[in-house]
Design a protein around this motif. Structure first.
Motif, PDB file in Angstrom:
ATOM      1  N   MET A 385       0.807  -1.212   0.000  1.00 45.36           N
ATOM      2  CA  MET A 385       0.000   0.000   0.000  1.00 45.36           C
ATOM      3  C   MET A 385       0.843   1.267   0.000  1.00 45.36           C
ATOM      4  O   MET A 385       0.474   2.270  -0.571  1.00 45.36           O
ATOM      5  N   HIS A 386       2.007   1.251   0.650  1.00 47.33           N
ATOM      6  CA  HIS A 386       2.813   2.463   0.749  1.00 47.33           C
ATOM      7  C   HIS A 386       4.079   2.382  -0.100  1.00 47.33           C
ATOM      8  O   HIS A 386       5.031   3.114   0.127  1.00 47.33           O
ATOM      9  N   ASP A 387       4.102   1.478  -1.050  1.00 48.18           N
ATOM     10  CA  ASP A 387       5.263   1.312  -1.918  1.00 48.18           C
ATOM     11  C   ASP A 387       4.975   1.998  -3.244  1.00 48.18           C
ATOM     12  O   ASP A 387       4.260   1.469  -4.089  1.00 48.18           O
ATOM     13  N   GLU A 388       5.552   3.208  -3.427  1.00 53.08           N
ATOM     14  CA  GLU A 388       5.243   3.965  -4.636  1.00 53.08           C
ATOM     15  C   GLU A 388       5.747   3.287  -5.896  1.00 53.08           C
ATOM     16  O   GLU A 388       5.237   3.520  -6.990  1.00 53.08           O
ATOM     17  N   GLY A 389       6.746   2.417  -5.755  1.00 55.00           N
ATOM     18  CA  GLY A 389       7.282   1.751  -6.936  1.00 55.00           C
ATOM     19  C   GLY A 389       6.304   0.794  -7.580  1.00 55.00           C
ATOM     20  O   GLY A 389       6.389   0.518  -8.776  1.00 55.00           O
ATOM     21  N   SER A 390       5.357   0.270  -6.814  1.00 52.97           N
ATOM     22  CA  SER A 390       4.411  -0.711  -7.347  1.00 52.97           C
ATOM     23  C   SER A 390       3.074  -0.099  -7.734  1.00 52.97           C
ATOM     24  O   SER A 390       2.179  -0.809  -8.182  1.00 52.97           O
ATOM     25  N   LEU A 391       2.925   1.217  -7.582  1.00 51.54           N
ATOM     26  CA  LEU A 391       1.652   1.858  -7.896  1.00 51.54           C
ATOM     27  C   LEU A 391       1.422   1.917  -9.402  1.00 51.54           C
ATOM     28  O   LEU A 391       2.346   2.165 -10.177  1.00 51.54           O
ATOM     29  N   ASP A 392       0.175   1.720  -9.787  1.00 53.22           N
ATOM     30  CA  ASP A 392      -0.223   1.870 -11.182  1.00 53.22           C
ATOM     31  C   ASP A 392      -1.113   3.103 -11.280  1.00 53.22           C
ATOM     32  O   ASP A 392      -2.322   3.034 -11.054  1.00 53.22           O
ATOM     33  N   LEU A 393      -0.506   4.240 -11.613  1.00 54.71           N
ATOM     34  CA  LEU A 393      -1.255   5.489 -11.681  1.00 54.71           C
ATOM     35  C   LEU A 393      -1.941   5.685 -13.024  1.00 54.71           C
ATOM     36  O   LEU A 393      -2.685   6.652 -13.204  1.00 54.71           O
ATOM     37  N   SER A 394      -1.690   4.780 -13.962  1.00 52.76           N
ATOM     38  CA  SER A 394      -2.325   4.897 -15.274  1.00 52.76           C
ATOM     39  C   SER A 394      -3.690   4.215 -15.316  1.00 52.76           C
ATOM     40  O   SER A 394      -4.402   4.314 -16.316  1.00 52.76           O
ATOM     41  N   ALA A 395      -4.053   3.517 -14.242  1.00 58.73           N
ATOM     42  CA  ALA A 395      -5.352   2.845 -14.207  1.00 58.73           C
ATOM     43  C   ALA A 395      -6.475   3.877 -14.219  1.00 58.73           C
ATOM     44  O   ALA A 395      -6.352   4.968 -13.659  1.00 58.73           O
TER      45      ALA A 395
END
Length: 422
Positions: A385-395
């Motif tokens: 949840m707090h790992d910005e490297g794994s975030l998908d902001l294009s969803a």
């Protein structure tokens, strides 16, 4: 019904239910098990003809569209206006191909209307349905499951308490013996970070729509409606919502850091989700900093503080849209200006909601959403949840409630709905 059961509308226009047994199909008689629902329906004007049927999302009920017997209708009025009716048949209290869960405890006669066999099947089918909804690929539409549980709270409240408590125990830990009503609330809170967001959404819906309302409905003198049990479910709901709020804040902070990294590396952020309400969320963390938020969130918040006003849209200055007086951040859900105007805050961003633009409304928790979240928030596990490297902001952004996970509905400002606006 997920390969267990087949519902059909055959050539003789009747609705039928079938299960596969060895190498052939066997018909199962369909009937509702709730006497109150069955007796309240007047089926005297129905014919045997069936136009079609559909299965409810939680698979606890089917809806059958039946024709009317024209000979029993008023020829002048009813024949011209009434063409068909929808009959709801509750099927969860009988065998529909799903194995019976014999771990469900029925220690005594729970209801004068429902037999122990009916309760066992209801429990097995409900637990089976809720288990399927733990899969984030399945949209969270469980109105029929909630309706069944609300009916059980009237006819078999002790059974309902046992059933939902057993489900929550497995949901939080995977061990039915791990969570108890007598367990300290802090131990339950410690389990929350390891539970998926979808499971917390399910827990919130069950607590809010079934378990908390059951004790409010029956009062302090009702069976299992004592203060200790009520406090258990209320505390569980508060803990779950607090955990989801921390994840939401952490998700937003991580999105800010990832967008900042994109800009530093020259990567385009055109199709990335744009987080808002960072300053308000920072204020919320400050209000709950002393041992009330996770260490992970405190760590990522320190990075946000280093960026400060360099964050796009970072501003903690808010004013009342009615009188322009300053509004200070005191609660993530509601704000009150100096002139005592009450203003709702967005449940997803904590900013003040617009008073002129259409908003999103959750029918479960009653919250208002102004800024939609990307689908990746609802599918993430707690460990990332707090790992910005794994975030998908294009969803793509989706109209889902961040605290219930269900589809939001559009709500219009009151003055736009008025026939004579002032």
């Amino acid at each position: 019904m997920d390969g267990y059961c087949l519902f059909s509308c055959s050539q003789d226009n009747s609705a039928r239910c079938w299960i596969s047994h060895e190498n052939h199909l066997e018909e199962i008689f369909m009937h509702s098990n709730f006497p109150e629902l069955r007796e309240s329906a007047d089926l005297s004007e129905l014919s045997d003809r069936c136009y079609g049927l559909t299965l409810a999302p939680g698979e606890q009920m089917i809806a059958v569209v039946r024709s009317l017997d024209l000979n029993l209708l008023n020829q002048m009025y009813q024949v011209r206006t009434q063409k068909a009716v929808v009959e709801f048949i509750w099927i969860g209290g009988q065998f529909v191909g799903i194995p019976l869960d014999r771990s469900i405890d029925i220690c005594s006669s729970q209801s004068t209307d429902l037999s122990s066999s009916n309760l066992m099947w209801w429990g097995s089918n409900i637990l089976w349905s809720l288990k399927k909804y733990e899969n984030v690929e399945k949209r969270l539409v469980i109105w029929d499951v909630v309706a069944v549980l609300q009916e059980l709270k009237k006819s078999a409240p002790a059974f309902l308490e046992t059933l939902v408590h057993s489900w929550v125990s497995v949901l939080l830990s995977g061990d039915p013996q791990c969570v108890s009503i007598d367990a300290p609330s802090r131990s339950m809170h410690d389990m929350m970070p390891y539970v998926s967001t979808r499971k917390l959404h399910l827990l919130n819906i069950m607590c809010r729509k079934v378990m908390v309302s059951i004790h409010t409905h029956h009062g302090p003198g009702a069976e299992n409606g004592n203060e200790e049990t009520t406090d258990f479910w209320s505390t569980l709901l508060v803990r779950s919502e607090t955990e989801l709020r921390e994840r939401l804040v952490g998700f937003t902070f991580a999105a800010v850091l990832k967008r900042t990294a994109y800009l530093f590396n020259g990567t385009s952020t055109e199709n990335c989700w744009f987080p808002v309400g960072v300053a308000q969320m920072d204020s919320w963390v400050t209000m709950n900093y002393d041992g009330q938020v996770h260490d992970q969130l405190q760590s990522i918040r320190s990075k946000i503080k280093d960026l400060g006003s360099r964050i796009d849209g970072y501003s903690d200055v808010e004013s009342c849209p009615y009188c322009s007086s300053p509004v200070h951040f005191e609660s993530p859900d509601v704000a009150i200006c100096g002139e005592r105007h009450t203003l709702p805050r967005c449940r997803a961003s904590m900013i003040l909601c617009s008073v002129v633009q259409p908003l999103w409304h959750c029918v479960c928790c009653g919250g208002t959403v102004n800024k939609l979240l990307p689908e990746s928030f609802f599918t993430m596990q707690a460990s990332t949840m707090h790992d910005e490297g794994s975030l998908d902001l294009s969803a793509a952004s989706v109209p889902l409630c961040p605290f219930c996970g269900i589809l939001l509905q559009r709500s219009m400002p009151a003055f736009l709905l008025s026939t004579s606006p002032a």
